[in-house]
Enzyme design. Structure first.
Site, PDB file in Angstrom:
ATOM      1  N   LYS A 182      13.277  31.032  72.855  1.00 52.82           N
ATOM      2  CA  LYS A 182      12.821  31.095  74.245  1.00 52.82           C
ATOM      3  C   LYS A 182      11.417  30.517  74.303  1.00 52.82           C
ATOM      4  CE  LYS A 182      10.481  33.402  76.918  1.00 52.82           C
ATOM      5  NZ  LYS A 182       9.966  32.239  77.664  1.00 52.82           N
ATOM      6  N   PRO A 183      11.305  29.242  74.742  1.00 57.28           N
ATOM      7  CA  PRO A 183       9.968  28.642  74.799  1.00 57.28           C
ATOM      8  C   PRO A 183       9.192  29.151  76.010  1.00 57.28           C
ATOM      9  CG  PRO A 183      11.624  27.072  75.590  1.00 57.28           C
ATOM     10  CD  PRO A 183      12.364  28.343  75.218  1.00 57.28           C
ATOM     11  N   ALA A 184       7.890  28.890  76.024  1.00 53.73           N
ATOM     12  CA  ALA A 184       7.075  29.294  77.179  1.00 53.73           C
ATOM     13  C   ALA A 184       7.496  28.481  78.403  1.00 53.73           C
ATOM     14  CB  ALA A 184       5.604  29.066  76.876  1.00 53.73           C
ATOM     15  N   ARG A 241     -10.637  22.478  69.343  1.00 53.23           N
ATOM     16  CA  ARG A 241      -9.257  22.014  69.191  1.00 53.23           C
ATOM     17  C   ARG A 241      -8.409  22.572  70.325  1.00 53.23           C
ATOM     18  NH1 ARG A 241      -4.653  22.848  65.164  1.00 53.23           N
ATOM     19  NH2 ARG A 241      -5.328  24.990  65.170  1.00 53.23           N
ATOM     20  N   GLY A 300       2.418  34.982  70.542  1.00 57.63           N
ATOM     21  CA  GLY A 300       1.865  35.081  71.890  1.00 57.63           C
ATOM     22  C   GLY A 300       0.807  36.154  71.921  1.00 57.63           C
ATOM     23  N   GLU A 358       3.042  37.150  65.659  1.00 60.49           N
ATOM     24  CA  GLU A 358       1.812  36.351  65.552  1.00 60.49           C
ATOM     25  C   GLU A 358       1.096  36.514  66.878  1.00 60.49           C
ATOM     26  OE1 GLU A 358       0.666  34.678  63.036  1.00 60.49           O
ATOM     27  OE2 GLU A 358       2.389  34.790  61.704  1.00 60.49           O
ATOM     28  N   LEU A 359       0.022  37.293  66.899  1.00 59.38           N
ATOM     29  CA  LEU A 359      -0.537  37.725  68.190  1.00 59.38           C
ATOM     30  C   LEU A 359      -1.937  37.163  68.427  1.00 59.38           C
ATOM     31  CD1 LEU A 359       0.855  41.368  67.963  1.00 59.38           C
ATOM     32  CD2 LEU A 359       1.947  39.333  68.906  1.00 59.38           C
ATOM     33  N   SER A 382      -5.061  25.425  59.490  1.00 62.12           N
ATOM     34  CA  SER A 382      -3.620  25.696  59.499  1.00 62.12           C
ATOM     35  C   SER A 382      -2.904  24.696  58.602  1.00 62.12           C
ATOM     36  CB  SER A 382      -3.066  25.574  60.918  1.00 62.12           C
ATOM     37  OG  SER A 382      -3.685  26.524  61.735  1.00 62.12           O
ATOM     38  N   CYS A 441      -5.193  30.329  69.116  1.00 64.03           N
ATOM     39  CA  CYS A 441      -5.361  31.727  68.721  1.00 64.03           C
ATOM     40  C   CYS A 441      -6.391  31.875  67.616  1.00 64.03           C
ATOM     41  CB  CYS A 441      -4.028  32.287  68.266  1.00 64.03           C
ATOM     42  SG  CYS A 441      -3.270  31.268  67.012  1.00 64.03           S
TER      43      CYS A 441
HETATM   44  P1  NAD Z   1       2.135  35.325  76.267  1.00 63.83           P
HETATM   45  O1  NAD Z   1       2.157  36.523  75.401  1.00 63.83           O
HETATM   46  O2  NAD Z   1       1.828  35.502  77.693  1.00 63.83           O
HETATM   47  O3  NAD Z   1       3.541  34.575  76.202  1.00 63.83           O
HETATM   48  C1  NAD Z   1       4.121  34.162  74.987  1.00 63.83           C
HETATM   49  C2  NAD Z   1       5.612  34.024  75.184  1.00 63.83           C
HETATM   50  O4  NAD Z   1       6.157  35.313  75.456  1.00 63.83           O
HETATM   51  C3  NAD Z   1       6.038  33.134  76.357  1.00 63.83           C
HETATM   52  O5  NAD Z   1       7.196  32.413  75.967  1.00 63.83           O
HETATM   53  C4  NAD Z   1       6.375  34.149  77.434  1.00 63.83           C
HETATM   54  O6  NAD Z   1       7.310  33.658  78.374  1.00 63.83           O
HETATM   55  C5  NAD Z   1       7.003  35.244  76.586  1.00 63.83           C
HETATM   56  N1  NAD Z   1       7.090  36.575  77.174  1.00 63.83           N
HETATM   57  C6  NAD Z   1       6.276  37.189  78.051  1.00 63.83           C
HETATM   58  N2  NAD Z   1       6.751  38.439  78.320  1.00 63.83           N
HETATM   59  C7  NAD Z   1       7.877  38.601  77.572  1.00 63.83           C
HETATM   60  C8  NAD Z   1       8.835  39.647  77.388  1.00 63.83           C
HETATM   61  N3  NAD Z   1       8.739  40.810  78.026  1.00 63.83           N
HETATM   62  N4  NAD Z   1       9.875  39.428  76.540  1.00 63.83           N
HETATM   63  C9  NAD Z   1       9.987  38.266  75.866  1.00 63.83           C
HETATM   64  N5  NAD Z   1       9.124  37.255  75.995  1.00 63.83           N
HETATM   65  C10 NAD Z   1       8.079  37.415  76.828  1.00 63.83           C
HETATM   66  O7  NAD Z   1       1.130  34.320  75.552  1.00 63.83           O
HETATM   67  P2  NAD Z   1       0.697  32.852  76.004  1.00 63.83           P
HETATM   68  O8  NAD Z   1      -0.206  32.976  77.187  1.00 63.83           O
HETATM   69  O9  NAD Z   1       1.867  31.956  76.111  1.00 63.83           O
HETATM   70  O10 NAD Z   1      -0.134  32.382  74.716  1.00 63.83           O
HETATM   71  C11 NAD Z   1      -1.429  32.766  74.504  1.00 63.83           C
HETATM   72  C12 NAD Z   1      -1.539  33.913  73.527  1.00 63.83           C
HETATM   73  O11 NAD Z   1      -0.799  33.612  72.357  1.00 63.83           O
HETATM   74  C13 NAD Z   1      -2.945  34.141  73.054  1.00 63.83           C
HETATM   75  O12 NAD Z   1      -3.235  35.514  73.016  1.00 63.83           O
HETATM   76  C14 NAD Z   1      -2.952  33.568  71.647  1.00 63.83           C
HETATM   77  O13 NAD Z   1      -3.929  34.120  70.807  1.00 63.83           O
HETATM   78  C15 NAD Z   1      -1.580  33.867  71.203  1.00 63.83           C
HETATM   79  N6  NAD Z   1      -1.183  32.967  70.124  1.00 63.83           N
HETATM   80  C16 NAD Z   1      -1.090  33.486  68.864  1.00 63.83           C
HETATM   81  C17 NAD Z   1      -0.759  32.649  67.812  1.00 63.83           C
HETATM   82  C18 NAD Z   1      -0.657  33.183  66.416  1.00 63.83           C
HETATM   83  O14 NAD Z   1      -0.151  32.469  65.566  1.00 63.83           O
HETATM   84  N7  NAD Z   1      -1.087  34.390  66.123  1.00 63.83           N
HETATM   85  C19 NAD Z   1      -0.500  31.294  68.041  1.00 63.83           C
HETATM   86  C20 NAD Z   1      -0.596  30.807  69.335  1.00 63.83           C
HETATM   87  C21 NAD Z   1      -0.934  31.672  70.378  1.00 63.83           C
END
Ligand code: NAD
Length: 486
Positions: free
Chosen positions: A178-180, A282, A232, A254-255, A445, A288
């Protein structure tokens, strides 16, 4: 929508079937000018159930392939991504906003996961040993965990997907991605390359959705889905962990991050400025592992702040498709406004603005490279993941105290140390509560390295030798085999 004369898929991939191509459920915008790129189809609960049925068939087929066969298919996926680098980079830039140059870098990084895990697929070490008391042989084997539900963010739409798909497929799992919603086009296109590489259609599904929650409910309710791998925010990660608890679904998370970067007083000045710039800028700071709090030894604080501000001010901001642009727009209006309000709050409390800080007029979600120092305690920017091109510089006098301050966060994803004395730098790095630490390096990375966070930045690691293990179950078989098994 066409890119390089390729008509991009905009439907759902439900196993081998492409469904709802051309249906206009979710708009996808170009953040550089806010223009509509295309619409994509959205999955509902029934589509999600169909994807699980397909993944179940896909798993039965894919798990029977030999590791060598899987490795060769993954290697083909690597080559296909390399061959189509320009097309994928264009798609990333169009929907995410990063510069083409950075997007090409992302394609390299993303494709390397296929090459790395192609090698890992044939290196899974099963083992046979004797019990110490000699009454049995201990056989240890590895099995693919099953259908994996993968959820990815928008900031690295190719790499965050392949970092999960590659190890999952290498282990023999089938996947439902499930992509964003902001960046579905890259994932859908990569899925076509996997088909072309020879991955059975049913082994990979891609479901975009207006309601991630609706899709998640179906996934977590079905006994056949045995893995969730999420990248996310920590906030959403917590929700998924709660969901996963019901059926004890194997979870990798991965948060979010709040990376400290420490410029020690023995740092090489030019290296520290250059690498801090990289760690900050970057993907326009939407990473993140972006340096979120830059702690600088008092002796270097003023000159470092000025030098970084000069470099940041020299960056050319614009549409990422222009080859001479250094920094593209942020992904959407919310992100742009959040960054602006963090800076405005800090400045209104008396922070010193060295460059940037003014949101430009016109279309596109741009925010200029910005440097702040002398930030009063209580400013929100000191506590929050900024996710934008804003460098926050804080002086320090005492190394023990700054390490404590760096660790004083619920997050523990990345950290950076700048020092010309490697032994000193490593000793500081070991005291930092971060899963990933860069020493004199702002970009760290690597598919061959284990990536992941401590504390509330995550569970598990992606990449490296351990990445494939996130998608396997270890089985121990005790064999009645008195004496040595040899
Ligand atoms: P987000 O948590 O809002 O969304 C991430 C994904 O989760 C999206 O695909 C979104 O549609 C989905 N999502 C949201 N609610 C959901 C639910 N209830 N069930 C299933 N999926 C759901 O994050 P974002 O705004 O897309 O990305 C930014 C965040 O991601 C930042 O906090 C960043 O630090 C983090 N991030 C972490 C890493 C890592 O490797 N640790 C890498 C990239 C981004």
């Amino acid at each position: 929508m066409n890119v390089h004369n390729i008509s991009l898929p905009t439907g759902l991939k439900i196993g081998a079937e492409w469904r709802y191509q051309g249906r206009a459920d979710i708009p996808v915008y170009n953040p550089a000018d806010e223009s509509l790129l295309t619409h994509i189809a959205a999955a509902n609960a029934d589509d999600a159930k169909d994807a699980i049925d397909a993944a179940s068939k896909g798993f039965a087929e894919w798990r029977k392939t030999s590791p060598r066969e899987r490795a060769e298919i993954l290697r083909r996926a690597y080559h296909l991504m390399q061959e189509r680098k320009e097309t994928i980079a264009q798609i990333i830039t169009l929907e995410e906003g990063k510069t083409l140059n950075e997007a090409r870098g992302e394609v390299n990084y993303a494709s390397e996961f296929f090459r790395w895990f192609a090698d890992q697929a044939v290196q899974m070490h099963d083992a046979l040993s004797s019990a110490p008391n000699g009454d049995k042989a201990i056989m240890v084997t590895h099995h693919p965990v099953g259908i994996a539900y993968l959820v990815t963010p928008w900031n690295f739409p190719a790499a965050m997907a392949t970092r999960k798909i590659a190890p999952a497929l290498a282990a023999g799992c089938s996947v439902i991605l499930k992509p964003a919603t902001e960046t579905p086009l890259t994932a859908l296109y990569v899925a076509t390359l996997l088909e072309e590489a020879g991955v059975p259609g049913d082994a990979v599904s891609v479901l975009s959705s207006k309601s991630a929650r609706e899709i998640s409910e179906v996934m977590f309710a079905d006994e056949r889905v045995r893995k969730v791998s999420f990248t996310g925010s920590t906030e959403v990660g917590r929700v998924l962990l709660h969901n996963a608890a019901e059926r004890v679904v194997n979870s990798s998370m991965e948060l979010g991050g709040n990376a400290p970067l420490l410029v020690l007083d023995d740092a090489d000045f030019d290296t520290a400025v250059e690498q801090t710039l990289m760690a900050k800028i970057r993907n326009a700071g939407e990473s993140c592992i972006a340096a979120n709090r830059i702690f600088v030894a008092r002796s270097l604080y003023t000159t470092f702040s000025e030098a970084l501000a000069e470099k940041m001010a020299a960056l050319k901001m614009g549409d990422g498709r222009d080859e001479d642009v250094d920094i593209g727009p942020l992904v959407n209006r919310d992100t742009q406004q959040k960054v602006a309000s963090l800076v405005d709050d800090a400045v209104s409390r008396g922070a010193n603005l060295l460059t940037g800080g003014v949101m430009p007029d016109g279309n596109g979600y741009f925010y200029p490279p910005t440097v702040l120092n002398d930030i009063p305690a209580g400013a929100e920017i000191l506590e929050t993941e900024i996710f934008g091109p804003v460098a926050v510089i804080i002086p320090f006098d005492d190394e023990d105290a700054v390490i404590e301050e760096a660790n004083n966060t619920i997050f523990g994803l990345a950290a950076y140390v700048m020092s010309s004395d490697t032994v000193h730098a490593v000793s500081v790095a070991k005291r930092l509560e971060a899963g990933v630490v860069g020493i004199n390096k702002g970009v760290i990375s690597d598919p061959a390295a284990p990536f992941g966070g401590m504390k509330q930045s995550g569970l598990g690691r992606e990449g490296g030798y351990v990445g494939i293990g996130e998608f396997t179950e270890t089985q121990y078989i005790g064999l009645d085999w008195p004496g040595s098994p040899a």
